[in-house]
Enzyme design. Structure first.
Site, mmCIF file in Angstrom:
data_model
loop_
_atom_site.group_PDB
_atom_site.id
_atom_site.type_symbol
_atom_site.label_atom_id
_atom_site.label_comp_id
_atom_site.label_asym_id
_atom_site.label_seq_id
_atom_site.Cartn_x
_atom_site.Cartn_y
_atom_site.Cartn_z
ATOM 1 N N SER A 18 5.288 -37.792 24.028
ATOM 2 C CA SER A 18 6.639 -37.906 23.812
ATOM 3 C C SER A 18 7.052 -36.821 22.602
ATOM 4 O O SER A 18 6.191 -36.839 21.471
ATOM 5 C CB SER A 18 7.287 -39.271 23.425
ATOM 6 O OG SER A 18 8.669 -39.032 22.934
ATOM 7 N N GLY A 69 13.304 -37.786 13.097
ATOM 8 C CA GLY A 69 14.095 -38.794 12.797
ATOM 9 C C GLY A 69 14.997 -39.086 14.357
ATOM 10 O O GLY A 69 16.137 -39.571 14.247
ATOM 11 N N LEU A 70 14.282 -39.033 15.474
ATOM 12 C CA LEU A 70 14.617 -39.683 16.796
ATOM 13 C C LEU A 70 15.996 -38.690 17.256
ATOM 14 O O LEU A 70 16.650 -39.448 17.906
ATOM 15 C CB LEU A 70 14.756 -41.048 16.740
ATOM 16 C CG LEU A 70 13.667 -42.000 16.459
ATOM 17 C CD1 LEU A 70 14.052 -43.389 16.343
ATOM 18 C CD2 LEU A 70 12.580 -41.947 17.616
ATOM 19 N N ASN A 124 9.109 -46.981 22.555
ATOM 20 C CA ASN A 124 8.696 -46.373 21.258
ATOM 21 C C ASN A 124 9.160 -47.748 20.341
ATOM 22 O O ASN A 124 10.339 -47.957 20.026
ATOM 23 C CB ASN A 124 9.345 -45.303 21.007
ATOM 24 C CG ASN A 124 9.105 -44.800 19.674
ATOM 25 O OD1 ASN A 124 8.514 -45.437 18.822
ATOM 26 N ND2 ASN A 124 9.684 -43.660 19.095
ATOM 27 N N CYS A 127 10.424 -48.039 15.724
ATOM 28 C CA CYS A 127 11.639 -47.695 15.356
ATOM 29 C C CYS A 127 12.034 -48.576 14.253
ATOM 30 O O CYS A 127 11.541 -50.047 14.447
ATOM 31 C CB CYS A 127 12.537 -47.736 16.458
ATOM 32 S SG CYS A 127 12.507 -46.583 17.760
ATOM 33 N N ASN A 189 1.036 -43.925 17.748
ATOM 34 C CA ASN A 189 2.382 -43.219 17.226
ATOM 35 C C ASN A 189 1.461 -42.323 15.975
ATOM 36 O O ASN A 189 0.314 -42.423 15.574
ATOM 37 C CB ASN A 189 3.437 -44.024 16.990
ATOM 38 C CG ASN A 189 4.754 -43.098 16.922
ATOM 39 O OD1 ASN A 189 4.767 -41.994 16.343
ATOM 40 N ND2 ASN A 189 5.822 -43.887 17.595
ATOM 41 N N GLY A 214 -1.964 -34.371 15.049
ATOM 42 C CA GLY A 214 -2.733 -33.161 15.254
ATOM 43 C C GLY A 214 -4.231 -33.543 14.973
ATOM 44 O O GLY A 214 -4.654 -34.758 14.634
ATOM 45 N N GLY A 262 -0.105 -33.678 22.675
ATOM 46 C CA GLY A 262 1.270 -33.354 21.650
ATOM 47 C C GLY A 262 1.052 -32.105 21.007
ATOM 48 O O GLY A 262 1.333 -31.185 21.567
#
Lengths: 303, 258
Positions: A18, A69-70, A124, A127, A189, A214, A262
């Site tokens: 994502s 920040g979504l 997710n 949050c 995450n 990373g 990602g």
């Protein structure tokens, strides 16, 4: 290389994480999405969100720090402007959903259920829960379970829950999500992190803190995957610093059923392709017939 | 991957990196994402505006300065090495129908404008203003094509002593300077662009600026390079920029970030 995550069947274990592939079409020119096992969308929330104050990115040694920040278009624009294009991609589409109350998560999923045209959800849970002083849903087993329970009753599609590594006891959160009917768990995450600019004595990120991804987090994430696979039977999707076939295979040996790529795409959009080729080559060289055969084959020293 | 054909220091702070590549022809103001060696440590590509593109020889050049550990590593790349290259990306400079194009480049910001100057159509008058700390920091002037090139250095070692803004004040105060025909093009530090914008508003002329931001993907997917809009919300430098109308930028926010 086919893998199964509950009822979800992927042609291979590589998923785009994502946030890296937007809503699918942004990377259409640079990644052949017909080769990857699945694409996870940028996290969607009920209402559009502008995101955090810039700067939103900082590179640190072997890592990428972000505080996006979504930022996202919200469910209405997603359904009217992006879903049709996503639907036509020749890969599994997993919609990442976020919310700030349990009710928001539920309403978002109900809206998406009405239109359909995708294969699964990734929830997710990193949050902030506005009704609990901004503590992340993913930070306690009870709150995480609350989200999964609410969504499980709304959809028959596979529910993948993306755990946050920023907890002292990730197995307890994993077990809570499993017992509420999660079909798979993504671990995980980004790690909470921060960078400082010494000249200005300011945080580099506009939001002060952010999430680290990373190669810098691979070894830490490996331990989290190990802790989770040791405590649940639900398939685990590894996500943390995978840049090469070797990185992905290490996670599979530890017990991951699939994996997500990602930040590595930002370095080189051919990373997914070369990781898949590397896995095929490894299996050929070692006489392994399928990736599933390698899963969870970690050799532990006898005590 | 693109093979490096040259990576020369051409000023005290500036390097000219030239790569052999099959990329499509860029518009002035567009950028490319260049990967660094040592991909483990520096895995994000860096965005650079195109300084030159020779279609026949398939050569693309960027002009950069060493601003941190990433560009420091880049400065040590030798011809023959290969770097990953993505582009051209983003939106370049629009061509104003106005006849007088005033290009104002501060420091390495002169790079995309130099490329723009060489693509200016016949019948356009280009005034090119260059600002640098000292003579040694001035970018290669021979690559600029303009009716007139003006230079300002902070120590007065080349051209006028002062900033490029002082220089601009001088140029526009000339009796034959016609605001009604002028359009401003700028690239450089945020303070320069902000003042350029203020001047454009005061004189009611169009002003196009090339912005900088830290980027992840360069393609609009990661939402990392957001800049606050004057009308609220954000735009992405990689998709809606790097060149934008200066009216669209929230300059207070942009100055704080840079």
């Amino acid at each position: 290389m086919t893998v199964h995550l509950g009822s979800l069947r992927l042609r291979n274990p590589l998923m785009l994480a994502s946030g890296v592939a937007g809503y699918g079409h942004e990377l259409g020119d640079v990644i052949d999405l017909g080769r990857v096992g699945a694409v996870v969308t940028k996290t969607l929330t009920l209402k559009p969100r502008q995101g955090n104050a810039p700067p939103r990115l900082a590179e640190v040694p072997s890592g990428l720090l972000n505080s996006i920040g979504l930022a996202n278009v919200g469910s209405r624009a997603f359904i009217s402007e992006h879903l049709d294009r996503l639907r036509n991609l020749d890969t599994r589409i997993i919609v990442s959903v976020g919310g700030f109350t349990v009710a928001e998560y539920a309403k978002l999923v109900l809206e998406l259920e009405e239109v359909g045209g995708f294969d699964a959800y990734e929830v997710n849970i990193s949050c902030p829960n506005v009704k609990a002083g901004g503590v992340n849903f993913g930070s306690t087993p009870g709150k995480a379970a609350g989200v999964v329970r609410a969504l499980r009753s709304k959809t028959g599609r596979p529910l993948i829950v993306k755990l946050t590594p920023n907890v002292t006891d990730i197995p307890s959160v994993a077990v809570a999500c499993e017992s509420e009917g999660a079909d798979a768990l993504t671990v995980g995450n980004t790690f909470r992190a921060m960078a400082v600019d010494l000249d200005s004595r300011r945080p580099v990120l506009g939001a002060t803190g952010g999430g680290l991804s990373g190669p810098a987090i691979k070894a830490m994430c490996m331990a989290k995957v190990w802790e989770v696979v040791s405590s649940v039977r639900t398939p685990v999707i590894a996500c943390g610093g995978i840049c090469s076939a070797g990185d992905a295979l290490e996670y599979i040996v530890v017990g991951a059923a699939a994996f997500q790529v990602g930040s590595a795409c930002f370095r080189d959009f051919r990373a997914p392709e070369s990781i898949l080729e590397g896995i095929t080559e490894f299996c050929r060289r070692k006489g392994v017939r399928s990736v599933a055969e390698l899963r969870g084959t970690l050799e532990l020293p006898r005590t | 991957m693109a093979e490096v054909s040259a990576n020369r220091q051409v000023s005290s702070s500036g390097f000219l990196l030239t790569m052999a590549t099959e990329v499509p022809s860029p518009d002035p103001g567009q950028f490319v994402m260049v990967g660094l060696p040592e991909p483990g440590a520096f895995f994000l590509r860096r965005p650079f505006s195109v300084f030159d593109f020779q279609a026949r020889r398939k050569r693309l050049s960027v002009y950069y300065s060493v601003a941190g550990p990433g560009t420091e590593v880049l400065s040590r790349v030798r011809p023959g090495e290969k770097l990953s290259l993505l582009g051209p990306l983003g939106r370049g400079f629009p061509e104003s129908p106005r006849r007088l194009h005033v290009m104002v480049g501060g420091g390495r910001g002169g790079a995309p404008l130099a490329f723009l100057s060489r693509r200016a159509r016949k019948g356009k008058r280009v005034l090119f203003l260059v600002g640098a700390r000292t003579e040694e920091h001035v970018l290669p002037l021979e690559r600029i094509r303009a009716s007139k090139i003006f230079v300002a250095t902070e120590d007065g070692s080349l051209g006028m002593r002062g900033t490029v803004l002082d220089l601009l004040e001088n140029v526009v105060s000339s009796p034959d300077f016609d605001w009604a025909e002028a359009a401003l093009y700028g690239c450089g530090p945020s303070a320069l662009l902000r003042k350029l914008h203020a001047m454009a508003v005061k004189r009611r002329v169009p002003c196009f600026v090339s912005l900088e931001a830290r980027m992840g993907c360069g393609l609009g997917a990661c939402q990392g390079c957001a800049v606050r809009k004057s009308s609220g919300g954000f735009f992405l430098v990689c998709k809606e920029g790097p060149v934008v109308d200066s009216l669209s930028v929230d300059w207070q926010s942009y100055s704080e970030v840079r």
